[in-house]
Scaffold this motif. Structure first.
Motif, PDB file in Angstrom:
ATOM      1  N   LEU A   1      -7.641  -0.313   4.834  1.00 31.96           N
ATOM      2  CA  LEU A   1      -7.669   0.327   3.355  1.00 31.96           C
ATOM      3  C   LEU A   1      -8.904   1.173   3.397  1.00 31.96           C
ATOM      4  O   LEU A   1     -10.032   0.772   3.389  1.00 31.96           O
ATOM      5  CB  LEU A   1      -7.367  -0.627   2.040  1.00 31.96           C
ATOM      6  CG  LEU A   1      -6.313  -1.411   2.511  1.00 31.96           C
ATOM      7  CD1 LEU A   1      -6.397  -2.382   1.213  1.00 31.96           C
ATOM      8  CD2 LEU A   1      -5.098  -0.487   1.971  1.00 31.96           C
TER       9      LEU A   1
ATOM     10  N   THR B   1       1.128  -1.107   0.064  1.00 34.74           N
ATOM     11  CA  THR B   1       0.131   0.000  -0.203  1.00 34.74           C
ATOM     12  C   THR B   1       1.102   1.306  -0.166  1.00 34.74           C
ATOM     13  O   THR B   1       1.481   1.541   1.148  1.00 34.74           O
ATOM     14  CB  THR B   1      -0.838   0.161   1.336  1.00 34.74           C
ATOM     15  OG1 THR B   1      -1.846  -1.232   1.267  1.00 34.74           O
ATOM     16  CG2 THR B   1      -1.783   1.266   1.239  1.00 34.74           C
TER      17      THR B   1
ATOM     18  N   GLY C   1      -3.654  -2.895   4.865  1.00 31.05           N
ATOM     19  CA  GLY C   1      -2.908  -2.834   4.036  1.00 31.05           C
ATOM     20  C   GLY C   1      -1.397  -2.677   4.852  1.00 31.05           C
ATOM     21  O   GLY C   1      -1.385  -2.184   6.001  1.00 31.05           O
TER      22      GLY C   1
END
Length: 263
Positions: free
Chosen positions: A226, A13, A188
């Protein structure tokens, strides 16, 4: 098959996380996933620090942002890593490794291929890009609800000895388990690498986390849930390509590349 599909979908991420606190249950699930990794003689040499305190996260963020600015300003980052940069989808498809720089601020787009050259670095300095990237990096880390520090027990981690290799190998497996598990939890993860590049900043990180003499700080990661739509940083890249089998697998000896099965 679900496990394998999840592993193949694994990603890093680069953008921000939601501000929501990571539940204690999910934190412990990740630690149990790490704990399930293999280690030499079941030595389990890994240790982890879970960091949620805003002041600590803010300090780590400052160290990370300052390190990013310093590395880019001095040209060290690009000198070290430019061999991994790809500047077109065609180049990425041919090489199938490295990172495709596909997202740049408007003023830098005309200099895409020169951006990491000496001339490009001069332009970046004039435009204040090192400070901008450092600040972006600081904000990214500061907005992370959870940090994870990974350490090794020096009883096992003895560089230059086989136990040193075994312990690093084991920690890598533990981290990979975490990386594969976060997606299932809607989370993430990203490596906070820049402080490691500057010894005094890494020392400051160790002091902040109060790492005792018997442990070695190996890496720090940021984690979180996320968002539905991920915003991209000012300079960003994609790295989903992977080498073809014949580029990294051999059959019987290193003389014979493995052929891909045609389906």
């Amino acid at each position: 098959m679900e496990l394998i599909e999840g592993m193949l979908a694994r990603r890093t991420t680069n953008g921000p996380f939601r501000p929501d606190r990571v539940s204690r249950e999910h934190q412990h699930t990740l630690m149990r996933a790490a704990q399930a990794a293999p280690s030499h003689f079941n030595s389990q040499p890994w240790r982890f620090v879970l960091v949620e305190h805003p002041d600590t996260i803010a300090r780590v963020a400052q160290l990370s942002g300052d390190s990013m600015t310093e590395l880019i300003e001095a040209g060290v980052f690009f000198e070290r890593y430019r061999r991994y940069f790809r500047f077109s989808a065609q180049e990425m498809d041919a090489r199938r490794d490295g990172i495709h720089i596909d997202h740049l601020p408007g003023p830098l787009r005309p200099f895409t291929r020169q951006i990491f050259s000496d001339a490009g670095l001069k332009v970046m300095r004039q435009l204040g890009v090192p400070r901008k990237l450092g600040e972006d990096n600081r904000k990214l880390v500061a907005g992370s609800p959870l940090l994870l520090a990974a350490l090794l027990d020096k009883t096992e981690y003895r560089p230059g000895e086989l136990s040193g290799f075994y312990s690093v190998f084991g920690l890598g497996a533990a981290i990979e388990n975490i990386w594969n598990a976060v997606g299932e939890l809607g989370m993430g993860i990203q490596f906070i690498s820049t402080p490691m590049e500057i010894p005094r900043q890494w020392q400051a990180m160790q002091e902040l986390l109060r790492v005792p003499p018997e442990l070695e700080l190996m890496a720090v990661y940021r984690l979180g849930y996320l968002p539905e739509h991920e915003a991209r940083p000012s300079i960003d890249w994609s790295s989903r390509q992977r080498k073809r089998l014949e580029q990294f697998v051999y059959r019987e000896t290193c003389d014979t590349p493995e052929a891909e099965v045609v389906r």
